[in-house]
Enzyme design. Structure first.
Site, PDB file in Angstrom:
ATOM      1  N   ASN A   1       0.795  -1.234   0.000  1.00 40.11           N
ATOM      2  CA  ASN A   1       0.000   0.000   0.000  1.00 40.11           C
ATOM      3  C   ASN A   1       0.828   1.287   0.000  1.00 40.11           C
ATOM      4  O   ASN A   1       0.315   2.336   0.363  1.00 40.11           O
ATOM      5  CB  ASN A   1      -0.974   0.044   1.180  1.00 40.11           C
ATOM      6  CG  ASN A   1      -2.036  -1.001   1.111  1.00 40.11           C
ATOM      7  OD1 ASN A   1      -2.304  -1.559   0.061  1.00 40.11           O
ATOM      8  ND2 ASN A   1      -2.647  -1.306   2.244  1.00 40.11           N
TER       9      ASN A   1
ATOM     10  N   GLY B   1       2.071   2.619  -2.742  1.00 43.06           N
ATOM     11  CA  GLY B   1       1.888   3.301  -4.018  1.00 43.06           C
ATOM     12  C   GLY B   1       2.888   2.927  -5.088  1.00 43.06           C
ATOM     13  O   GLY B   1       3.099   3.690  -6.037  1.00 43.06           O
TER      14      GLY B   1
ATOM     15  N   GLU C   1       7.005  -5.435  -9.151  1.00 40.41           N
ATOM     16  CA  GLU C   1       7.176  -6.683  -8.388  1.00 40.41           C
ATOM     17  C   GLU C   1       8.590  -7.238  -8.563  1.00 40.41           C
ATOM     18  O   GLU C   1       8.811  -8.437  -8.671  1.00 40.41           O
ATOM     19  CB  GLU C   1       6.130  -7.730  -8.791  1.00 40.41           C
ATOM     20  CG  GLU C   1       4.692  -7.253  -8.722  1.00 40.41           C
ATOM     21  CD  GLU C   1       4.189  -6.996  -7.306  1.00 40.41           C
ATOM     22  OE1 GLU C   1       4.903  -7.315  -6.316  1.00 40.41           O
ATOM     23  OE2 GLU C   1       3.061  -6.480  -7.170  1.00 40.41           O
TER      24      GLU C   1
ATOM     25  N   CYS D   1       1.405   2.782   9.044  1.00 41.38           N
ATOM     26  CA  CYS D   1       0.990   1.507   9.624  1.00 41.38           C
ATOM     27  C   CYS D   1      -0.529   1.388   9.591  1.00 41.38           C
ATOM     28  O   CYS D   1      -1.252   2.364   9.811  1.00 41.38           O
ATOM     29  CB  CYS D   1       1.514   1.409  11.057  1.00 41.38           C
ATOM     30  SG  CYS D   1       1.037  -0.094  11.922  1.00 41.38           S
TER      31      CYS D   1
ATOM     32  N   CYS E   1      -1.494   2.072  13.491  1.00 45.18           N
ATOM     33  CA  CYS E   1      -1.098   3.268  14.247  1.00 45.18           C
ATOM     34  C   CYS E   1      -0.591   4.333  13.277  1.00 45.18           C
ATOM     35  O   CYS E   1      -0.773   4.210  12.072  1.00 45.18           O
ATOM     36  CB  CYS E   1      -0.049   2.905  15.312  1.00 45.18           C
ATOM     37  SG  CYS E   1       1.569   2.486  14.645  1.00 45.18           S
TER      38      CYS E   1
ATOM     39  N   CYS F   1       3.874  -3.034  15.636  1.00 45.34           N
ATOM     40  CA  CYS F   1       2.610  -3.705  15.329  1.00 45.34           C
ATOM     41  C   CYS F   1       2.831  -5.033  14.606  1.00 45.34           C
ATOM     42  O   CYS F   1       1.968  -5.905  14.647  1.00 45.34           O
ATOM     43  CB  CYS F   1       1.704  -2.776  14.520  1.00 45.34           C
ATOM     44  SG  CYS F   1       1.087  -1.368  15.483  1.00 45.34           S
TER      45      CYS F   1
END
Length: 192
Positions: free
Chosen positions: A12, A14, A88, A145, A148, A186
């Site tokens: 995520n 971008g 990728e 995150c 958080c 986390c």
């Protein structure tokens, strides 16, 4: 002067939208680019770079035995290639990363590789390891995150019930249904 670029980030961050943006900017100036992506990524369709916001572009799929240098060299016989873009890139093998260095050094074409640095166990992917070793320029693409406000530097794999997974095969293709971008704290102790 052509260079090898590695732009990495957690899920995520971008990466795919950035590769599509770079391609668009070159093409808007009537410059040709070659876009490649791993054949392992079949979330949308093999042979496409797709962003979560709905933009996509056709790409040359890379398999374990794909010789990227030969493809680029053959394309230069028909047209001038201004840039090679790889999505990728973490899924490439060492030999393919070395082919990227040859594209830069021998064909004088810039190569930009986009991908994850580390897997869900916080281990380097083979392609990422060799991009970190051989890239001329390395840039982190940042995101926050899932849980958080800290910077996400890791990828937390989750199962169908949303529970964290810390063991298994290194490669499991998925999006938000399988992975969350997380900070170190986390990742170790997710508030699920």
């Amino acid at each position: 002067m052509a260079q090898l670029y590695f732009r990495y980030g957690a899920m995520n961050s971008g990466k795919s939208i950035e590769i599509l943006k770079v391609a668009h900017n070159y093409e808007e100036q009537n410059k040709s680019v070659l876009i490649f992506t791993s054949a392992l990524d079949s979330r949308d369709e093999v042979g496409y770079v797709s962003s979560r916001i709905g933009i996509r572009a056709k790409a040359i799929p890379i398999h374990d035995d794909t010789h990227i240098y030969h493809i680029v060299e053959n394309q230069t016989q028909n047209q001038k290639i201004s840039c090679v873009l790889i999505d990728e890139v973490q899924f490439l093998n060492k030999d393919q990363i070395m082919q990227l260095t040859d594209i830069v050094d021998d064909l004088h074409i810039p190569v930009m590789g986009f991908g994850l640095k580390n897997d869900f166990q916080n281990e380097l992917f083979e392609g990422s390891k060799y991009m970190l070793l051989y890239a001329d320029k390395i840039e982190e693409m940042k995101t926050i995150c899932w849980f958080c406000e800290r910077k996400a530097t890791m990828n937390l794999r989750i199962d169908e019930e949303g529970r964290p997974v810390y063991s298994g095969e290194q490669i499991q293709i998925g999006g938000n249904d399988s992975y969350y971008p997380v900070c170190r704290k986390c990742h170790k102790n997710p508030p699920l």
